[in-house]
Design a protein around this motif. Structure first.
Motif, mmCIF file in Angstrom:
data_model
loop_
_atom_site.group_PDB
_atom_site.id
_atom_site.type_symbol
_atom_site.label_atom_id
_atom_site.label_comp_id
_atom_site.label_asym_id
_atom_site.label_seq_id
_atom_site.Cartn_x
_atom_site.Cartn_y
_atom_site.Cartn_z
ATOM 1 N N PHE A 37 0.900 -1.279 0.003
ATOM 2 C CA PHE A 37 -0.051 0.047 0.178
ATOM 3 C C PHE A 37 1.010 1.315 0.093
ATOM 4 O O PHE A 37 0.481 2.287 -0.741
ATOM 5 N N LEU A 38 2.067 1.415 0.759
ATOM 6 C CA LEU A 38 2.958 2.344 0.837
ATOM 7 C C LEU A 38 3.567 2.756 -0.730
ATOM 8 O O LEU A 38 3.518 3.756 -1.288
ATOM 9 N N VAL A 39 4.058 1.635 -1.282
ATOM 10 C CA VAL A 39 4.246 1.549 -2.796
ATOM 11 C C VAL A 39 3.321 2.013 -3.596
ATOM 12 O O VAL A 39 3.489 3.081 -4.617
ATOM 13 N N SER A 40 1.851 1.659 -3.404
ATOM 14 C CA SER A 40 1.069 2.246 -4.178
ATOM 15 C C SER A 40 0.728 3.667 -3.982
ATOM 16 O O SER A 40 0.447 4.356 -4.894
ATOM 17 N N ASN A 41 0.810 4.205 -2.646
ATOM 18 C CA ASN A 41 0.589 5.528 -2.330
ATOM 19 C C ASN A 41 1.550 6.386 -3.096
ATOM 20 O O ASN A 41 1.143 7.508 -3.687
ATOM 21 N N ALA A 42 2.922 5.917 -3.061
ATOM 22 C CA ALA A 42 3.807 6.854 -4.062
ATOM 23 C C ALA A 42 3.594 6.877 -5.440
ATOM 24 O O ALA A 42 3.840 7.868 -6.053
ATOM 25 N N LEU A 43 3.251 5.717 -5.936
ATOM 26 C CA LEU A 43 2.797 5.757 -7.483
ATOM 27 C C LEU A 43 1.506 6.684 -7.624
ATOM 28 O O LEU A 43 1.887 7.349 -8.445
ATOM 29 N N TRP A 44 0.650 6.437 -6.818
ATOM 30 C CA TRP A 44 -0.682 7.459 -6.994
ATOM 31 C C TRP A 44 -0.221 8.935 -6.857
ATOM 32 O O TRP A 44 -0.769 9.764 -7.608
ATOM 33 N N ILE A 45 0.700 9.406 -5.940
ATOM 34 C CA ILE A 45 1.128 10.553 -5.496
ATOM 35 C C ILE A 45 1.698 11.050 -6.830
ATOM 36 O O ILE A 45 1.547 12.137 -7.253
ATOM 37 N N ALA A 46 2.774 10.311 -7.416
ATOM 38 C CA ALA A 46 3.586 10.693 -8.573
ATOM 39 C C ALA A 46 2.507 10.978 -9.814
ATOM 40 O O ALA A 46 2.575 11.999 -10.504
ATOM 41 N N TRP A 47 1.657 9.817 -9.973
ATOM 42 C CA TRP A 47 0.422 10.028 -11.172
ATOM 43 C C TRP A 47 -0.253 11.165 -10.763
ATOM 44 O O TRP A 47 -0.600 12.186 -11.627
ATOM 45 N N ASP A 51 -0.727 14.937 -12.915
ATOM 46 C CA ASP A 51 -2.009 15.099 -13.732
ATOM 47 C C ASP A 51 -2.552 16.227 -12.878
ATOM 48 O O ASP A 51 -4.041 16.637 -13.152
ATOM 49 N N ALA A 52 -2.027 16.856 -11.866
ATOM 50 C CA ALA A 52 -2.624 17.981 -11.252
ATOM 51 C C ALA A 52 -3.857 17.458 -10.454
ATOM 52 O O ALA A 52 -4.885 18.329 -10.343
ATOM 53 N N ALA A 53 -4.010 16.211 -10.109
ATOM 54 C CA ALA A 53 -5.207 15.732 -9.132
ATOM 55 C C ALA A 53 -5.031 15.928 -7.881
ATOM 56 O O ALA A 53 -4.349 14.962 -7.033
ATOM 57 N N TRP A 54 -5.014 17.072 -7.294
ATOM 58 C CA TRP A 54 -4.596 17.357 -5.985
ATOM 59 C C TRP A 54 -5.341 16.803 -4.728
ATOM 60 O O TRP A 54 -4.816 16.226 -3.791
ATOM 61 N N ALA A 55 -6.649 16.465 -5.111
ATOM 62 C CA ALA A 55 -7.481 15.756 -4.073
ATOM 63 C C ALA A 55 -6.809 14.679 -3.923
ATOM 64 O O ALA A 55 -6.721 13.967 -2.825
ATOM 65 N N LEU A 56 -6.470 13.531 -5.055
ATOM 66 C CA LEU A 56 -5.763 12.328 -4.882
ATOM 67 C C LEU A 56 -4.528 12.517 -4.249
ATOM 68 O O LEU A 56 -4.139 11.795 -3.515
ATOM 69 N N VAL A 57 -3.727 13.349 -4.350
ATOM 70 C CA VAL A 57 -2.498 13.481 -3.841
ATOM 71 C C VAL A 57 -2.577 13.763 -2.376
ATOM 72 O O VAL A 57 -1.979 12.760 -1.514
ATOM 73 N N ALA A 58 -3.796 14.447 -1.693
ATOM 74 C CA ALA A 58 -3.933 14.595 -0.481
ATOM 75 C C ALA A 58 -4.336 13.379 0.009
ATOM 76 O O ALA A 58 -3.994 13.168 1.214
ATOM 77 N N LEU A 59 -5.217 12.865 -0.571
ATOM 78 C CA LEU A 59 -5.675 11.354 -0.061
ATOM 79 C C LEU A 59 -4.922 10.442 -0.058
ATOM 80 O O LEU A 59 -4.821 9.758 1.278
ATOM 81 N N GLN A 60 -4.000 10.385 -0.883
ATOM 82 C CA GLN A 60 -2.990 9.275 -0.698
ATOM 83 C C GLN A 60 -1.908 9.652 0.421
ATOM 84 O O GLN A 60 -1.280 9.119 1.310
ATOM 85 N N GLY A 61 -1.487 10.915 0.496
ATOM 86 C CA GLY A 61 -0.652 11.552 1.977
ATOM 87 C C GLY A 61 -1.433 10.899 3.238
ATOM 88 O O GLY A 61 -0.895 10.432 3.970
ATOM 89 N N PHE A 62 -2.606 11.353 3.177
ATOM 90 C CA PHE A 62 -3.212 10.836 4.448
ATOM 91 C C PHE A 62 -3.568 9.251 4.639
ATOM 92 O O PHE A 62 -3.285 8.728 5.646
ATOM 93 N N LEU A 63 -3.593 8.464 3.565
ATOM 94 C CA LEU A 63 -3.644 7.009 3.468
ATOM 95 C C LEU A 63 -2.130 6.689 4.019
ATOM 96 O O LEU A 63 -1.953 5.284 4.411
ATOM 97 N N VAL A 64 -1.359 7.220 3.634
ATOM 98 C CA VAL A 64 0.196 6.932 4.172
ATOM 99 C C VAL A 64 0.031 6.700 5.511
ATOM 100 O O VAL A 64 0.833 5.822 6.091
ATOM 101 N N VAL A 65 -0.251 7.489 6.225
ATOM 102 C CA VAL A 65 -0.353 7.506 7.759
ATOM 103 C C VAL A 65 -1.188 6.567 8.252
ATOM 104 O O VAL A 65 -0.669 5.725 9.227
ATOM 105 N N THR A 66 -2.293 6.045 7.528
ATOM 106 C CA THR A 66 -2.987 4.895 8.028
ATOM 107 C C THR A 66 -2.329 3.482 7.650
ATOM 108 O O THR A 66 -2.405 2.551 8.658
#
Length: 83
Positions: A37-47, A51-66
């Motif tokens: 999941f941490l690897v996927s968080n990094a991949l989703w943050i990069a993507w 693509d300037a999908a800032w809500a996705l970037v923020a979501l993935q940042g919070f999911l890193v914590v979980t």
């Protein structure tokens, strides 16, 4: 097509594999799942950044914590260290 546009597919695959593993009864498999999941968080943050999908970037940042919390909670789980 930019190669970063294709990053969503490996991110998708890693996320699905991680979800499968964290549902396991095995603490070892759950730890691997949270690591994926941490690897996927990094991949989703990069993507998302690309693509300037800032809500996705923020979501993935919070999911890193979980996911870090999931790793910490499962390290204490001694139910099946032999698998």
């Amino acid at each position: 097509m930019d190669w970063l546009d294709l990053l969503q597919w490996p991110a998708f695959a890693v996320t699905v594999a991680a979800g499968w593993l964290v549902a396991s009864d095995s603490a070892r498999r759950r730890l691997i799942g949270f690591g994926l999941f941490l690897v996927s968080n990094a991949l989703w943050i990069a993507w998302g950044w690309h693509d300037a999908a800032w809500a996705l970037v923020a979501l993935q940042g919070f999911l890193v914590v979980t996911n870090v919390r999931g790793i910490a909670d499962n390290r204490d789980d001694e139910d099946d260290r032999t698998e």
